[in-house]
Design a protein around this motif. Structure first.
Motif, mmCIF file in Angstrom:
data_model
loop_
_atom_site.group_PDB
_atom_site.id
_atom_site.type_symbol
_atom_site.label_atom_id
_atom_site.label_comp_id
_atom_site.label_asym_id
_atom_site.label_seq_id
_atom_site.Cartn_x
_atom_site.Cartn_y
_atom_site.Cartn_z
ATOM 1 N N GLN A 112 0.838 -1.198 0.000
ATOM 2 C CA GLN A 112 0.000 0.000 0.000
ATOM 3 C C GLN A 112 0.876 1.252 0.000
ATOM 4 O OE1 GLN A 112 -2.305 1.016 3.636
ATOM 5 N NE2 GLN A 112 -4.127 0.769 2.338
ATOM 6 N N TYR A 113 1.909 1.258 0.829
ATOM 7 C CA TYR A 113 2.864 2.377 0.897
ATOM 8 C C TYR A 113 3.551 2.603 -0.445
ATOM 9 C CZ TYR A 113 7.599 4.249 1.714
ATOM 10 O OH TYR A 113 8.783 4.934 1.622
ATOM 11 N N PHE A 114 4.023 1.515 -1.048
ATOM 12 C CA PHE A 114 4.701 1.646 -2.337
ATOM 13 C C PHE A 114 3.774 2.238 -3.402
ATOM 14 C CE2 PHE A 114 7.929 -1.827 -1.219
ATOM 15 C CZ PHE A 114 8.984 -0.937 -1.186
ATOM 16 N N ASN A 115 2.588 1.685 -3.530
ATOM 17 C CA ASN A 115 1.678 2.132 -4.582
ATOM 18 C C ASN A 115 1.199 3.561 -4.353
ATOM 19 O OD1 ASN A 115 1.017 -0.052 -6.700
ATOM 20 N ND2 ASN A 115 1.023 -1.193 -4.782
ATOM 21 N N GLU A 116 0.932 3.912 -3.108
ATOM 22 C CA GLU A 116 0.540 5.288 -2.789
ATOM 23 C C GLU A 116 1.670 6.256 -3.158
ATOM 24 O OE1 GLU A 116 -1.477 8.653 -1.322
ATOM 25 O OE2 GLU A 116 -2.243 6.634 -1.744
ATOM 26 N N SER A 227 9.922 6.564 8.396
ATOM 27 C CA SER A 227 10.729 6.693 9.609
ATOM 28 C C SER A 227 10.698 5.406 10.428
ATOM 29 C CB SER A 227 10.248 7.874 10.451
ATOM 30 O OG SER A 227 8.885 7.733 10.783
ATOM 31 N N HIS A 228 9.655 4.601 10.252
ATOM 32 C CA HIS A 228 9.540 3.295 10.906
ATOM 33 C C HIS A 228 9.540 2.227 9.808
ATOM 34 C CE1 HIS A 228 7.495 0.815 14.339
ATOM 35 N NE2 HIS A 228 8.445 0.139 13.719
ATOM 36 N N SER A 229 10.523 1.369 9.807
ATOM 37 C CA SER A 229 10.744 0.437 8.701
ATOM 38 C C SER A 229 9.532 -0.442 8.409
ATOM 39 C CB SER A 229 11.943 -0.467 8.996
ATOM 40 O OG SER A 229 12.301 -1.205 7.844
ATOM 41 N N LEU A 230 9.272 -0.602 7.125
ATOM 42 C CA LEU A 230 8.176 -1.454 6.662
ATOM 43 C C LEU A 230 8.666 -2.827 6.220
ATOM 44 C CD1 LEU A 230 6.350 1.358 4.732
ATOM 45 C CD2 LEU A 230 5.327 0.045 6.584
ATOM 46 N N VAL A 231 9.966 -3.055 6.308
ATOM 47 C CA VAL A 231 10.535 -4.373 6.007
ATOM 48 C C VAL A 231 11.647 -4.691 7.004
ATOM 49 C CG1 VAL A 231 10.056 -4.311 3.511
ATOM 50 C CG2 VAL A 231 12.223 -3.442 4.367
ATOM 51 N N HIS A 232 11.909 -5.986 7.126
ATOM 52 C CA HIS A 232 13.019 -6.456 7.953
ATOM 53 C C HIS A 232 13.801 -7.493 7.149
ATOM 54 C CE1 HIS A 232 15.487 -7.979 11.134
ATOM 55 N NE2 HIS A 232 14.882 -9.150 11.170
ATOM 56 N N GLN A 250 18.919 -4.726 12.454
ATOM 57 C CA GLN A 250 17.640 -5.330 12.842
ATOM 58 C C GLN A 250 16.619 -4.246 13.194
ATOM 59 O OE1 GLN A 250 18.085 -8.206 15.960
ATOM 60 N NE2 GLN A 250 18.876 -9.787 14.598
ATOM 61 N N VAL A 251 15.384 -4.495 12.821
ATOM 62 C CA VAL A 251 14.312 -3.537 13.112
ATOM 63 C C VAL A 251 13.034 -4.292 13.471
ATOM 64 C CG1 VAL A 251 15.186 -1.716 11.595
ATOM 65 C CG2 VAL A 251 13.646 -3.461 10.667
ATOM 66 N N GLN A 252 12.123 -3.572 14.089
ATOM 67 C CA GLN A 252 10.772 -4.063 14.293
ATOM 68 C C GLN A 252 9.905 -3.488 13.172
ATOM 69 O OE1 GLN A 252 9.543 -6.223 16.656
ATOM 70 N NE2 GLN A 252 11.667 -6.543 17.276
ATOM 71 N N ILE A 253 9.200 -4.338 12.447
ATOM 72 C CA ILE A 253 8.404 -3.883 11.312
ATOM 73 C C ILE A 253 7.201 -3.060 11.784
ATOM 74 C CG2 ILE A 253 7.054 -4.621 9.295
ATOM 75 C CD1 ILE A 253 8.648 -7.237 9.341
ATOM 76 N N ALA A 254 6.940 -1.960 11.102
ATOM 77 C CA ALA A 254 5.776 -1.129 11.408
ATOM 78 C C ALA A 254 4.499 -1.936 11.209
ATOM 79 C CB ALA A 254 5.756 0.099 10.503
ATOM 80 N N ARG A 255 3.560 -1.761 12.115
ATOM 81 C CA ARG A 255 2.307 -2.525 12.054
ATOM 82 C C ARG A 255 1.102 -1.645 11.729
ATOM 83 N NH1 ARG A 255 3.862 -7.219 10.954
ATOM 84 N NH2 ARG A 255 1.723 -7.918 11.397
ATOM 85 N N LYS A 256 1.353 -0.451 11.235
ATOM 86 C CA LYS A 256 0.232 0.413 10.849
ATOM 87 C C LYS A 256 0.519 1.050 9.497
ATOM 88 C CE LYS A 256 1.890 4.517 13.316
ATOM 89 N NZ LYS A 256 1.540 5.581 14.275
#
Length: 305
Positions: A112-116, A227-232, A250-256
């Motif tokens: 969704q982020y990519f296409n937007e 600012s909050h990673s969408l991939v890990h 390492q990151v925690q993937i964004a959940r929103k």
């Protein structure tokens, strides 16, 4: 959302990584409306054949997308040439592309982020790259998305208009750099980007990504980033051709879902400073560096065995 970008997934000989990457992609909003193209590189050695075939058999059974097409190579192109040819093929046909490798876990909102983003900035010539990965930055007050100079390669998207500026010839790229440009290209010498260029020139790496970033930088282009990673990236376990065993990134993937996008087309100075600070401290103290180096040696030894 209409006219979705095709997804290019580049795979090789890691069936478990590939399975997890696809599983997370299937859970994305818009997955069932998206075309998935799986590019499977040919085996480099006889020992790779079985794993390559296992990945291909898995790919043949993938569902959950509008369509799935497997493109297999008889010869081994290598990751760089595989990505360059695959991306070129899809942007020529669809005018845009979303790119994944076989070791990326995604948020349900990544597509969704990519296409937007692709739709929002399609006419902005200065915006050349959409990244989905971001470091675990110390500054938690940054906007949801921002523009920055460097291009991340762990989940990204672009348009044909930007990809036509990709310069694969490292000599042509290097000729355009002076001392000041090298300084800014390397985020004020906090990241080894110029060293990666030199290593490519010397035949010590075969990175498409560093040449893509250099191409963007020399065109004064910008990249959009969360600012909050969408991939890990799960490839830093020593299993990949170009990966070490480490946890620096390492990151925690964004959940929103991402809701905010910058209207001003310029690099965000606060984000730049936050990234520079992260990069300058990413390797830790001497003891931490030593421990990480020993772990990398252990993994390389086990892989060779």
């Amino acid at each position: 959302m209409q006219n979705l970008a095709p997804i290019a997934l580049f795979v090789y000989n890691r069936p478990e990584h590939t399975r997890r990457t696809i599983s997370y992609l299937q859970k994305n909003l818009l997955a069932d409306e998206s075309r998935l193209f799986i590019f499977s590189d040919g085996p480099k050695t006889d020992t790779d054949k079985a794993k390559v075939e296992e990945v291909r058999q898995m790919a043949e059974e993938v569902t959950g997308f509008k369509s799935v097409k497997l493109i297999t190579r008889k010869e081994n192109l290598g990751l760089a040439n595989s990505i360059i040819s695959g991306v070129t093929k899809l942007v020529n046909e669809y005018d845009k592309v979303i790119v994944f490798e076989d070791d990326l876990l995604s948020s349900p909102y990544t597509l969704q982020y990519f296409n937007e983003s692709l739709n929002r900035y399609v006419a902005e010539e200065k915006v050349m790259h959409i990244g989905a990965y971001m470091y675990d930055l110390p500054n938690k007050n940054l906007p949801e998305t921002f523009f920055y100079r460097a291009a991340t390669s762990w989940g990204w998207a672009t348009w044909a208009r930007a990809w036509k500026e990709f310069e694969p010839d490292v000599d042509k790229l290097m000729q355009q750099f002076d001392k000041q440009k090298i300084h800014w290209f390397s985020i004020e010498d906090t990241m080894n980007f110029w060293k990666q260029i030199q290593q490519f020139k010397a035949g010590k790496n075969n990175s498409w990504a560093i040449r893509w970033y250099a191409s963007i930088f020399l065109k004064d282009g910008l990249t959009l980033n969360p600012s909050h990673s969408l991939v890990h990236n799960i490839g830093h376990d020593g299993s990949g051709v170009h990966s070490n065993n480490e946890n620096t990134y390492q990151v925690q993937i964004a959940r929103k879902a991402v809701k905010e996008f910058p209207s001003e087309i310029k690099e965000n100075p606060q984000a730049y400073q936050a990234i520079k600070q992260f990069l300058s401290k990413r390797k830790g103290n001497l003891l931490q560096r030593g421990v990480r180096f020993i772990k990398q040696l252990q993994v390389r030894y086990l892989v060779k065995k």
